[in-house]
Design an enzyme around this catalytic site. Structure first.
Site: not given
Ligand code: NDP
Length: 362
Positions: A146, A149-150
């Site tokens: 992701c 997200c990261d």
């Protein structure tokens, strides 16, 4: 252990589950929505995949776009407004062999007259050395599924990164990562992308994205302290291997449906997507309905998930009203277990007796 009995139980809190909740709550069916707590290992994300997305530009009604988490917050508030009850707990077992269906959790047993499954799909992994979670690999220490997200994490800033995949997800993740990375190498196993033209064009025009064609990642390399340091690549045409230094690897090769809980109890396709009847959300078990990505390997959009969530709520409502609901085989079934044959000529009663489905003949 607490026991709950409900008319409508929904599993999953993405666009499909929450839309089913909005509709069934407005119909006064007092739905209970169960979603799993956030867990990186099990890949559970309350709110579904939009929670790990930035801009959603194609959800109708938001002319200037909206953030994925903000959109899901609106869905949730709307479901709450009409009285949806929420329970955040991991379901360990389900029994769909008879109604009410039984759902087991650590602290609750829930009995459901109708069940709406909206458990969505999760990211797929390559299954190569170095990909597993720390300490067995570098998952969570440079390997991610992701980017949104990261990607903004300090360890990836101004670094060379790798994205694998050739679909829309890979294009989106690579494009997103160029906000932070010095360079993104997009590794794809073929020389043609699967992604839509608009997403391809955007990625191909991005000077920070370098396409590595006809290539597989054989291994993710790294060190315990530093995390990921590179990938070993193999050119599938020439069989040449080489090491590409990289501080992070983002796996973007598609998703698999979250249906393990229902294996052996519901009909599924070979990948594990739940099969539903033609124009309805009915599964092969009367009273169990499926909506969203868990039954859709084709469109997989938030708006189509929401649409099928609405359908599932209407199908459950119809079933609870003792009206016949279409089944995958073309027959129809009522809550009492009466089957209307697919040609609509006869009704098979629960005791096996058959009566004509013509009012004038009764
Ligand atoms: P897709 O199934 O479309 O693409 C998966 C990609 O990963 C393919 O290019 C495939 O290669 C590759 N791949 C699969 N398995 C492996 C493997 N084991 N090793 C190497 N490569 C592999 O999935 P996406 O998640 O990209 O997209 C799913 C759906 O979601 C699509 O309908 C898409 O349009 C939609 N979507 C839309 C977005 C948007 O509009 N903003 C954003 C993201 C997704 P190959 O091509 O060779 O099969």
């Amino acid at each position: 252990m607490k026991t709950l009995n409900r008319e409508v139980v929904i599993i999953g809190s993405g666009p499909a589950g929450l839309t089913a909740a909005i509709y069934s709550a407005r119909a006064n069916l007092k739905p209970l929505l169960i979603d799993a707590p956030a867990d990186a290992e099990k890949q559970t994300t309350p709110g579904g995949q939009l929670m790990i997305t930035t801009d959603v530009e194609n959800y109708p009604g938001f002319a200037s776009g909206i953030d994925g988490p903000a959109l899901m917050e609106e869905f949730r508030k709307q479901a709450e407004r009409f009285g949806t009850e929420f329970l955040e707990e991991w379901i360990t077992d389900v029994d769909l062999s008879e109604r009410p269906f039984q759902l087991e959790m650590a602290n609750h047993i829930v009995y459901a007259q109708t069940l709406i499954i909206a458990t969505g799909a999760s990211a797929k992994w390559l299954g190569i050395p170095g990909e597993a979670k720390v300490p067995n690999g570098f998952g969570g220490h440079g390997v991610s599924a992701c980017a949104t997200c990261d990607g903004p994490l300090p360890g990836f800033r101004n670094k060379d990164l790798v994205v694998v995949g050739g679909g829309d997800t890979a294009m989106e993740e690579a494009t997103f990562l160029t906000r932070y990375a010095s360079k993104v190498s997009l590794v794809h196993r073929r020389d043609k992308l699967r992604a839509s033209k608009i997403m391809q064009d955007k990625a191909l025009a991005n000077p920070k994205i370098d396409f590595v064609w006809n290539t597989a990642i054989e291994e993710i390399l790294g060190e315990p302290e530093a995390g990921v340091t590179g990938v070993r690549l193999r050119n599938l045409k020439t069989e040449e291997t080489r090491v590409l230094p990289s501080a992070g690897v983002f796996i973007a090769i598609g998703h698999r449906p979250n249906t393990d809980l229902f294996k052996g109890q519901l009909d599924m396709d070979e990948v594990g997507y739940i099969l539903t009847a033609g124009r309805t959300t009915a599964t092969n078990v009367p009273g169990v309905f499926a909506c969203g990505d868990v039954q859709d390997s084709n469109y997989r959009q938030a708006v189509t998930a929401a649409g099928t969530g609405c359908m599932a709520a209407l199908d459950a409502e119809r079933f609870l009203d003792h009206l016949p609901v279409a089944m995958p085989g073309g027959d129809e079934v009522t809550m009492e277990g009466e089957h209307v044959t697919s040609d609509h000529e006869a009704i098979i009663e629960p005791d096996g007796s058959m009566v004509p489905n013509h009012p004038e003949n009764i």
